[in-house]
Motif scaffolding. Structure first.
Motif, mmCIF file in Angstrom:
data_model
loop_
_atom_site.group_PDB
_atom_site.id
_atom_site.type_symbol
_atom_site.label_atom_id
_atom_site.label_comp_id
_atom_site.label_asym_id
_atom_site.label_seq_id
_atom_site.Cartn_x
_atom_site.Cartn_y
_atom_site.Cartn_z
ATOM 1 N N UNK A 86 25.588 30.672 51.157
ATOM 2 C CA UNK A 86 26.001 31.364 52.372
ATOM 3 C C UNK A 86 27.006 32.465 52.041
ATOM 4 N N UNK A 87 27.225 33.332 52.999
ATOM 5 C CA UNK A 87 28.145 34.447 52.778
ATOM 6 C C UNK A 87 29.567 33.950 52.579
ATOM 7 N N UNK A 88 29.963 32.919 53.322
ATOM 8 C CA UNK A 88 31.323 32.413 53.131
ATOM 9 C C UNK A 88 31.485 31.848 51.724
ATOM 10 N N UNK A 89 30.447 31.200 51.205
ATOM 11 C CA UNK A 89 30.476 30.694 49.836
ATOM 12 C C UNK A 89 30.688 31.846 48.860
ATOM 13 N N UNK A 90 30.027 32.971 49.121
ATOM 14 C CA UNK A 90 30.228 34.156 48.285
ATOM 15 C C UNK A 90 31.635 34.701 48.393
ATOM 16 N N UNK A 91 32.137 34.792 49.626
ATOM 17 C CA UNK A 91 33.501 35.281 49.810
ATOM 18 C C UNK A 91 34.497 34.431 49.036
ATOM 19 N N UNK A 92 34.335 33.112 49.121
ATOM 20 C CA UNK A 92 35.305 32.236 48.469
ATOM 21 C C UNK A 92 35.303 32.427 46.956
ATOM 22 N N UNK A 93 34.147 32.795 46.399
ATOM 23 C CA UNK A 93 34.084 33.020 44.956
ATOM 24 C C UNK A 93 34.897 34.236 44.526
ATOM 25 N N UNK A 94 35.262 35.091 45.477
ATOM 26 C CA UNK A 94 36.060 36.283 45.172
ATOM 27 C C UNK A 94 37.557 35.989 45.175
ATOM 28 N N UNK A 95 37.943 34.815 45.654
ATOM 29 C CA UNK A 95 39.363 34.461 45.688
ATOM 30 C C UNK A 95 39.774 33.844 47.008
ATOM 31 N N UNK A 96 40.862 33.106 46.977
ATOM 32 C CA UNK A 96 41.330 32.403 48.176
ATOM 33 C C UNK A 96 41.777 33.352 49.289
ATOM 34 N N UNK A 97 42.118 34.593 48.919
ATOM 35 C CA UNK A 97 42.564 35.555 49.943
ATOM 36 C C UNK A 97 41.502 35.775 50.997
ATOM 37 N N UNK A 98 40.223 35.701 50.606
ATOM 38 C CA UNK A 98 39.146 35.892 51.589
ATOM 39 C C UNK A 98 39.152 34.767 52.616
ATOM 40 N N UNK A 99 39.467 33.547 52.157
ATOM 41 C CA UNK A 99 39.531 32.406 53.073
ATOM 42 C C UNK A 99 40.637 32.602 54.096
ATOM 43 N N UNK A 100 41.792 33.014 53.643
ATOM 44 C CA UNK A 100 42.910 33.211 54.568
ATOM 45 C C UNK A 100 42.613 34.310 55.578
ATOM 46 N N UNK A 101 42.012 35.400 55.097
ATOM 47 C CA UNK A 101 41.661 36.477 56.026
ATOM 48 C C UNK A 101 40.681 35.973 57.078
ATOM 49 N N UNK A 102 39.654 35.255 56.637
ATOM 50 C CA UNK A 102 38.634 34.760 57.564
ATOM 51 C C UNK A 102 39.239 33.817 58.595
ATOM 52 N N UNK A 103 40.086 32.902 58.161
ATOM 53 C CA UNK A 103 40.664 31.913 59.090
ATOM 54 C C UNK A 103 41.521 32.601 60.148
#
Length: 456
Positions: free
Chosen positions: A93-110
């Motif tokens: 999934x796209x979120x799985x891809x985002x997370x592979x780029x670094x934890x910063x993507x998770x924080x932005x998304x949340x």
């Protein structure tokens, strides 16, 4: 048109067969009978705000910016195609891809989905309630119509899986299509001027470049572009065998979007620009348009338009209720999987397109929790008004999401995370980079225009 044969138990539920990707990976011919996720993303992405923006562009500049509306559709085609290609080529999934780029993507998304969902929920309910109040003026106040539409959307998405959701969206898109095309024909467009509007010319006015970029960037959705890959998986398309089908589906989506916005630009150019009539920005501009149509063409045309207005707003509501809830559920399930194992290893199946295709995400508690978040807390804003600081944060985060989406897709689809055969070619890279730069400019403008002195 919205055949859901792709979402079969064989693909979605047979983990032994689907996990390998072998049995179902043979290329399928692109066929109209499979089209569905594109209809959903077109319906969700084109809200009342998009129609008003195009209407005002036609009102202010006639046919001059027709090329910009079409360019906006082409930009969004590239973004949605890239999201769909990631899901199909990697099985992730796209979120799985985002997370592979670094934890910063998770924080932005949340942060984004929490604040954006709270404010958007109220806006979507109000937008859906406005045409109902205009159609039935003596029944109840706008806020109660808004609450009713939110509750109907909640119940509908809660109790139905993707197949039913897609069919209902297709019917509502049909209503939108008939109404907008009818209006475009009814105002008798000047086809000579319309063809001239295909030439990339800027209006001779102050801030014309930024206004034009705003029209290009505002056509056809924000986070719903990221949700497209999830709808592709929910349809049952989980591997590269569906790539040609997905690309046809995506083109149909933005051809449909183009017809919607071009039709409204015709209405603005002929009905408003020619008569020098100004309308308000935002959803209330469409109510004004209903009044103008009644004066020009009679009550029947006005009522017909209001039905189309409701279809436009309500498809955006239930589309977000479904698509963004799928994304949130994917985020939570992946977070839980990471917590359940040691180190950075993630449990098998989390972040997988197969999980989305199985329908498990739509019945999960994170999916339903985000549905509730979109529905009930925003009702407070319907009664109390929108907090000033929250609206500023909403505007900034919303403006930042599309540059985030475009540039992370460039990153993901040019790296070893994507199989070599399905990485970006020169055209895809050019379109995504152009989209990223466009949205960065619009993001900076949005941030600059905020009243920060009043914020602190």
């Amino acid at each position: 048109m919205a055949d859901t044969t792709g979402n079969t138990g064989k693909t979605a539920g047979n983990s032994g067969e689907a996990a390998s990707g072998e049995a179902n990976s043979s290329p399928r011919k692109s066929s109209w009978k499979y089209i569905g996720p594109g209809i959903v993303v077109a319906a969700t992405g084109v809200g009342a705000g998009d129609l008003v923006a195009t209407l005002i562009a036609g009102s202010n500049f006639g046919y001059t910016l027709l090329w910009a509306a079409i360019l906006g559709c082409l930009v969004k085609i590239s973004l949605a195609e890239a999201a769909g290609r990631w899901h199909l080529s990697t099985g992730r999934t796209l979120f799985d891809g985002w997370e592979s780029l670094g934890r910063w993507t998770t924080w932005f998304f949340v942060v984004y989905v929490v604040i954006w969902g709270f404010v958007y929920g109220a806006a979507a309910m109000s937008s859906s309630g406005l045409p109902l109040q205009a159609l039935f003026p003596d029944v109840m106040d706008l806020k109660w119509w808004a609450i009713l539409t939110g509750l109907v959307g909640l119940v509908f998405v809660w109790f139905n899986k993707y197949a039913v959701f897609e069919k209902v969206m297709t019917v509502l898109v049909g209503v939108m299509f008939v109404v907008t095309v009818y209006l475009a024909i009814r105002v008798t467009p000047n086809l000579g001027d319309a063809f001239a509007g295909l030439l990339p010319v800027l209006p001779d006015e102050k801030d014309s470049i930024l206004n034009t970029l705003g029209l290009v960037g505002g056509v056809g959705g924000t986070i719903t572009l990221a949700a497209y890959g999830y709808w592709v998986n929910a349809k049952g398309w989980t591997n590269t065998g569906w790539m040609k089908v997905m690309r046809l589906d995506n083109r149909v989506a933005y051809a449909t979007t183009g017809i919607f916005v071009i039709s409204m630009l015709f209405v603005g150019a002929e009905l408003l620009h020619a008569s020098n009539i100004a309308i308000a920005s935002g959803d209330k501009g469409l109510i004004q348009l209903g009044d103008i149509l009644e004066d020009e063409y009679g009550t029947a045309t006005s009522k017909f338009f209001l039905i189309g207005f409701f279809a436009t707003s309500f498809t955006s509501l239930i589309g977000v209720w479904h698509g963004v809830s799928l994304m949130f559920a994917d985020f939570v399930e992946r977070y839980r999987a990471r917590r359940a194992v040691t180190g950075d290893a993630v449990a098998s199946g989390s972040g997988s397109g197969e999980e989305v295709a199985s329908g498990a995400r739509e019945k999960s508690w994170p999916f339903r929790a985000y549905l509730l978040w979109l529905t009930f807390p925003p009702m407070i804003l319907l009664f109390e008004g929108q907090p000033f600081r929250l609206i500023i944060l909403y505007g900034v985060l919303g403006a930042a999401f599309l540059p985030f989406l475009a540039l992370t897709l460039v990153w993901l689809l040019n790296s070893s995370r994507t199989p070599r055969e399905w990485r970006n070619g020169p055209l895809s890279n050019a379109m995504l980079v152009i989209a990223g730069l466009l949205f960065i400019v619009l993001c900076v403008k949005q941030i600059w225009d905020q009243p920060w002195s009043e914020f602190f």
